[in-house]
Write a protein that holds these residues in place. Structure first.
Motif, PDB file in Angstrom:
ATOM      1  N   ALA A 194     -21.609   0.431  36.440  1.00 14.71           N
ATOM      2  CA  ALA A 194     -21.034   0.665  37.641  1.00 14.71           C
ATOM      3  C   ALA A 194     -20.471   1.745  38.242  1.00 14.71           C
ATOM      4  CB  ALA A 194     -19.806  -0.764  37.931  1.00 14.71           C
ATOM      5  N   GLN A 195     -19.948   2.513  37.264  1.00 15.09           N
ATOM      6  CA  GLN A 195     -19.618   3.840  37.661  1.00 15.09           C
ATOM      7  C   GLN A 195     -20.649   4.807  37.968  1.00 15.09           C
ATOM      8  OE1 GLN A 195     -17.335   6.048  34.274  1.00 15.09           O
ATOM      9  NE2 GLN A 195     -16.041   7.064  35.892  1.00 15.09           N
ATOM     10  N   LEU A 196     -21.767   4.750  37.095  1.00 14.11           N
ATOM     11  CA  LEU A 196     -23.030   5.475  37.112  1.00 14.11           C
ATOM     12  C   LEU A 196     -23.577   5.111  38.495  1.00 14.11           C
ATOM     13  CD1 LEU A 196     -24.527   5.306  33.699  1.00 14.11           C
ATOM     14  CD2 LEU A 196     -23.382   7.488  34.966  1.00 14.11           C
ATOM     15  N   LEU A 197     -23.653   4.090  38.881  1.00 15.00           N
ATOM     16  CA  LEU A 197     -24.486   3.690  40.135  1.00 15.00           C
ATOM     17  C   LEU A 197     -23.653   3.585  41.506  1.00 15.00           C
ATOM     18  CD1 LEU A 197     -26.146   0.469  38.762  1.00 15.00           C
ATOM     19  CD2 LEU A 197     -27.489   2.614  39.152  1.00 15.00           C
ATOM     20  N   LYS A 198     -22.326   3.846  41.301  1.00 14.35           N
ATOM     21  CA  LYS A 198     -21.402   3.957  42.564  1.00 14.35           C
ATOM     22  C   LYS A 198     -21.679   4.773  43.560  1.00 14.35           C
ATOM     23  CE  LYS A 198     -16.380   3.923  43.832  1.00 14.35           C
ATOM     24  NZ  LYS A 198     -15.093   4.170  43.251  1.00 14.35           N
ATOM     25  N   SER A 199     -22.116   6.098  43.127  1.00 18.82           N
ATOM     26  CA  SER A 199     -22.105   7.094  44.193  1.00 18.82           C
ATOM     27  C   SER A 199     -23.443   6.964  45.172  1.00 18.82           C
ATOM     28  CB  SER A 199     -22.347   8.379  43.505  1.00 18.82           C
ATOM     29  OG  SER A 199     -23.456   8.600  42.619  1.00 18.82           O
ATOM     30  N   SER A 200     -24.471   6.263  44.404  1.00 15.45           N
ATOM     31  CA  SER A 200     -25.782   6.055  44.950  1.00 15.45           C
ATOM     32  C   SER A 200     -26.017   4.942  45.889  1.00 15.45           C
ATOM     33  CB  SER A 200     -27.166   6.339  43.875  1.00 15.45           C
ATOM     34  OG  SER A 200     -26.915   5.323  42.856  1.00 15.45           O
ATOM     35  N   MET A 201     -25.481   3.696  45.117  1.00 13.91           N
ATOM     36  CA  MET A 201     -25.591   2.290  45.778  1.00 13.91           C
ATOM     37  C   MET A 201     -24.175   1.758  46.561  1.00 13.91           C
ATOM     38  SD  MET A 201     -27.376   0.544  42.557  1.00 13.91           S
ATOM     39  CE  MET A 201     -27.892  -0.746  43.443  1.00 13.91           C
ATOM     40  N   GLY A 202     -23.138   2.370  46.115  1.00  8.87           N
ATOM     41  CA  GLY A 202     -21.808   1.795  46.877  1.00  8.87           C
ATOM     42  C   GLY A 202     -20.960   0.905  45.653  1.00  8.87           C
ATOM     43  N   ALA A 203     -19.965   0.978  45.780  1.00  8.20           N
ATOM     44  CA  ALA A 203     -19.209   0.106  44.807  1.00  8.20           C
ATOM     45  C   ALA A 203     -19.461  -1.235  44.697  1.00  8.20           C
ATOM     46  CB  ALA A 203     -17.833   0.142  45.341  1.00  8.20           C
ATOM     47  N   THR A 204     -19.900  -2.198  45.895  1.00  9.97           N
ATOM     48  CA  THR A 204     -20.045  -3.353  45.746  1.00  9.97           C
ATOM     49  C   THR A 204     -21.501  -3.564  44.856  1.00  9.97           C
ATOM     50  OG1 THR A 204     -18.867  -3.891  47.631  1.00  9.97           O
ATOM     51  CG2 THR A 204     -20.499  -5.803  47.056  1.00  9.97           C
ATOM     52  N   ALA A 205     -22.735  -2.909  45.535  1.00 11.44           N
ATOM     53  CA  ALA A 205     -23.932  -3.252  44.885  1.00 11.44           C
ATOM     54  C   ALA A 205     -23.872  -2.651  43.387  1.00 11.44           C
ATOM     55  CB  ALA A 205     -25.049  -2.472  45.739  1.00 11.44           C
ATOM     56  N   SER A 207     -21.251  -2.581  41.351  1.00  8.79           N
ATOM     57  CA  SER A 207     -20.881  -3.768  40.470  1.00  8.79           C
ATOM     58  C   SER A 207     -21.916  -5.065  40.146  1.00  8.79           C
ATOM     59  CB  SER A 207     -19.687  -4.378  41.066  1.00  8.79           C
ATOM     60  OG  SER A 207     -18.842  -5.381  40.418  1.00  8.79           O
ATOM     61  N   GLU A 208     -22.550  -5.371  41.414  1.00 11.64           N
ATOM     62  CA  GLU A 208     -23.621  -6.634  41.179  1.00 11.64           C
ATOM     63  C   GLU A 208     -24.482  -6.388  40.254  1.00 11.64           C
ATOM     64  OE1 GLU A 208     -24.586  -7.502  45.010  1.00 11.64           O
ATOM     65  OE2 GLU A 208     -22.676  -8.518  45.601  1.00 11.64           O
ATOM     66  N   LEU A 209     -25.229  -5.110  40.214  1.00 11.09           N
ATOM     67  CA  LEU A 209     -26.361  -4.744  39.415  1.00 11.09           C
ATOM     68  C   LEU A 209     -25.825  -4.486  37.941  1.00 11.09           C
ATOM     69  CD1 LEU A 209     -29.112  -4.150  39.215  1.00 11.09           C
ATOM     70  CD2 LEU A 209     -29.029  -1.633  40.020  1.00 11.09           C
ATOM     71  N   SER A 210     -24.711  -4.027  37.871  1.00  5.93           N
ATOM     72  CA  SER A 210     -24.122  -3.763  36.559  1.00  5.93           C
ATOM     73  C   SER A 210     -23.918  -5.055  35.639  1.00  5.93           C
ATOM     74  CB  SER A 210     -22.556  -2.863  36.684  1.00  5.93           C
ATOM     75  OG  SER A 210     -22.060  -3.696  37.075  1.00  5.93           O
ATOM     76  N   LYS A 211     -23.500  -5.982  36.393  1.00  3.99           N
ATOM     77  CA  LYS A 211     -23.647  -7.388  35.680  1.00  3.99           C
ATOM     78  C   LYS A 211     -24.958  -8.005  35.603  1.00  3.99           C
ATOM     79  CE  LYS A 211     -19.103  -8.461  38.495  1.00  3.99           C
ATOM     80  NZ  LYS A 211     -18.426  -9.160  39.273  1.00  3.99           N
ATOM     81  N   THR A 212     -25.731  -7.714  36.321  1.00  4.95           N
ATOM     82  CA  THR A 212     -27.290  -8.126  36.397  1.00  4.95           C
ATOM     83  C   THR A 212     -27.675  -7.655  34.989  1.00  4.95           C
ATOM     84  OG1 THR A 212     -27.452  -8.565  38.491  1.00  4.95           O
ATOM     85  CG2 THR A 212     -29.472  -8.381  37.127  1.00  4.95           C
ATOM     86  N   LEU A 213     -27.428  -6.413  34.833  1.00  9.17           N
ATOM     87  CA  LEU A 213     -28.230  -5.621  33.528  1.00  9.17           C
ATOM     88  C   LEU A 213     -27.527  -5.953  32.466  1.00  9.17           C
ATOM     89  CD1 LEU A 213     -28.931  -2.245  35.405  1.00  9.17           C
ATOM     90  CD2 LEU A 213     -30.540  -4.133  34.800  1.00  9.17           C
ATOM     91  N   THR A 214     -26.268  -6.410  32.291  1.00  8.37           N
ATOM     92  CA  THR A 214     -25.352  -6.449  31.191  1.00  8.37           C
ATOM     93  C   THR A 214     -24.871  -7.995  30.894  1.00  8.37           C
ATOM     94  OG1 THR A 214     -23.286  -6.151  32.319  1.00  8.37           O
ATOM     95  CG2 THR A 214     -24.231  -4.115  31.466  1.00  8.37           C
ATOM     96  N   SER A 215     -25.647  -8.942  31.495  1.00  7.55           N
ATOM     97  CA  SER A 215     -25.021 -10.139  31.519  1.00  7.55           C
ATOM     98  C   SER A 215     -25.704 -11.197  30.571  1.00  7.55           C
ATOM     99  CB  SER A 215     -25.385 -10.875  32.900  1.00  7.55           C
ATOM    100  OG  SER A 215     -26.816 -10.926  33.372  1.00  7.55           O
ATOM    101  N   GLY A 216     -26.625 -10.744  29.788  1.00  6.58           N
ATOM    102  CA  GLY A 216     -27.588 -11.070  28.876  1.00  6.58           C
ATOM    103  C   GLY A 216     -28.374 -12.369  29.408  1.00  6.58           C
ATOM    104  N   ARG A 217     -28.959 -12.203  30.593  1.00  7.31           N
ATOM    105  CA  ARG A 217     -29.708 -13.239  31.332  1.00  7.31           C
ATOM    106  C   ARG A 217     -31.158 -13.033  30.529  1.00  7.31           C
ATOM    107  NH1 ARG A 217     -30.482 -12.001  37.275  1.00  7.31           N
ATOM    108  NH2 ARG A 217     -28.266 -12.209  37.487  1.00  7.31           N
TER     109      ARG A 217
END
Length: 273
Positions: A194-205, A207-217
Motif C-alpha cells: 500500500a505504501q509503494l502504490l500510494k503516491s501513484s494510485m492514491g491511498a484508497t486504491a 489499499s484495495e490493490l494491496s489486499k487483492t495481491l496479498t489476500s491469497g485468492r
C-alpha cells in the motif's frame, strides 16, 4: 605432431573454453547495456535469476533474490544521479522479502523516472519491485505474480484459515506459532504494498490493490498477465524494446544436457526475407 602435445592442447582448450565463453558474454552484455543507456539516457540495472545445475550431480538449484542482490542494486542506485532515469530489467522467481522491499523502496524514492522491464516473468518479490516503478513494460505473454507471504513454505493465508476452521484446542503448538507469524507477515506485506502504490494510485486504491495481491485468492505461482495487471490499475505497457530481449538472451541457462527447446535464432517471415 606428438600425441602428447595434441592431448595437452586439447586439455588446455577444454579448460579455457568455458572461461573464454563467459568473458565473451560479459563483454557482449556490457556493450549492449551501454548501447541501451546511451539510447535512453538512463542507468540500466539487470536482476536476472536463472536455474543452474550442480556440475557433477546435475541437481537443480533455484537462484532467487537475496541480500547480496539488494546491496548491489542499492549501490548502483547510489552511483546514479537522482534525476537520471532508471531502467530495471527483471527476470526472477522472487526471494527474500527484506531484499525485495529494500530494492522497491529505493526505486520508489528515486526522483528520476523508473521503468521496470519484465521480458518473461517477475514473480513474488519481483512483482513487489515492479510495483515501485513509474512504468512497467511487459511482453503480451510475460507475467507478474501474487504477493501472498509464505511461512515455512506454507501460504500465510492458509495457515490463518486453519484457526478459523478448527478449535484452538485441536491445533498443535507449532501450527499456532506459524499462524501468529503468518498474521504478522500478512499485515507487514499489505502495508508495504500500500505504501509503494500510494503516491501513484492514491491511498484508497492502493489499499484495495494491496489486499487483492496479498489476500491469497490465488496460488503463489498464479500468472498475472499484462492485461490483468493493467486492469488492476498498474501502469503496464506492452511495448517491450527488442534491445531488452536481446540483452536477456545474453544471460543463457547453463546447458549440461540436450536442450528441451531449439530453433534457428534468426527472424523468420512468410516471404522468406
Amino acid at each position: 605432431m606428438d600425441f602428447s602435445v595434441v592431448f595437452w592442447v586439447f586439455v588446455v582448450f577444454a579448460v579455457l573454453q568455458p572461461i573464454l565463453r563467459q568473458r565473451f558474454l560479459e563483454s557482449m552484455r556490457r556493450r549492449r547495456i551501454s548501447q541501451i543507456e546511451r539510447a535512453r539516457g538512463s542507468r540500466v540495472i539487470l536482476l536476472v535469476h536463472r536455474e543452474e545445475r550442480v556440475s557433477l550431480l546435475g541437481l537443480p538449484i533455484i537462484r532467487y533474490l537475496d541480500m547480496n542482490d539488494s546491496e548491489e542494486v542499492l549501490r548502483a542506485i547510489q552511483l546514479t544521479d537522482p534525476n537520471m532515469a532508471l531502467d530495471i530489467v527483471l527476470h526472477t522467481p522472487g526471494g527474500l522479502y527484506l531484499a525485495a522491499t529494500q530494492i522497491a523502496r529505493a526505486l520508489g524514492g528515486h526522483k528520476g523516472k523508473v521503468t521496470v522491464f519484465v521480458p518473461h516473468y517477475a514473480m513474488s518479490g519481483g512483482t513487489l519491485i515492479a510495483l515501485a516503478a513509474d512504468e512497467i513494460m511487459m511482453c503480451p505473454h510475460s507475467v507478474l505474480g501474487p504477493l501472498d507471504p509464505q511461512v515455512e513454505g506454507l501460504p500465510a493465508v492458509s495457515l490463518l484459515r486453519v484457526l478459523e476452521q478448527k478449535p484452538v484446542a485441536e491445533i498443535d503448538d507449532e501450527t499456532l506459532v506459524l499462524a501468529d507469524i503468518a498474521q504478522k507477515a500478512l499485515t507487514q506485506l499489505e502495508q508495504t504494498v500500500a505504501q509503494l502504490l500510494k503516491s501513484s494510485m492514491g491511498a484508497t486504491a492502493a489499499s484495495e490493490l494491496s489486499k487483492t495481491l496479498t489476500s491469497g485468492r490465488w496460488t503463489h505461482d498464479y500468472a498475472i498477465t499484462a492485461e490483468e495487471a493493467r486492469d488492476m490499475g498498474l501502469p503496464v505497457k506492452t511495448r517491450m524494446p527488442s534491445e531488452v530481449l536481446e540483452l536477456l538472451a545474453l544471460y543463457p541457462q547453463p546447458i549440461l544436457e540436450m536442450p528441451s527447446v531449439e530453433y534457428l535464432p534468426t527472424p523468420h517471415s512468410r516471404n522468406g526475407k
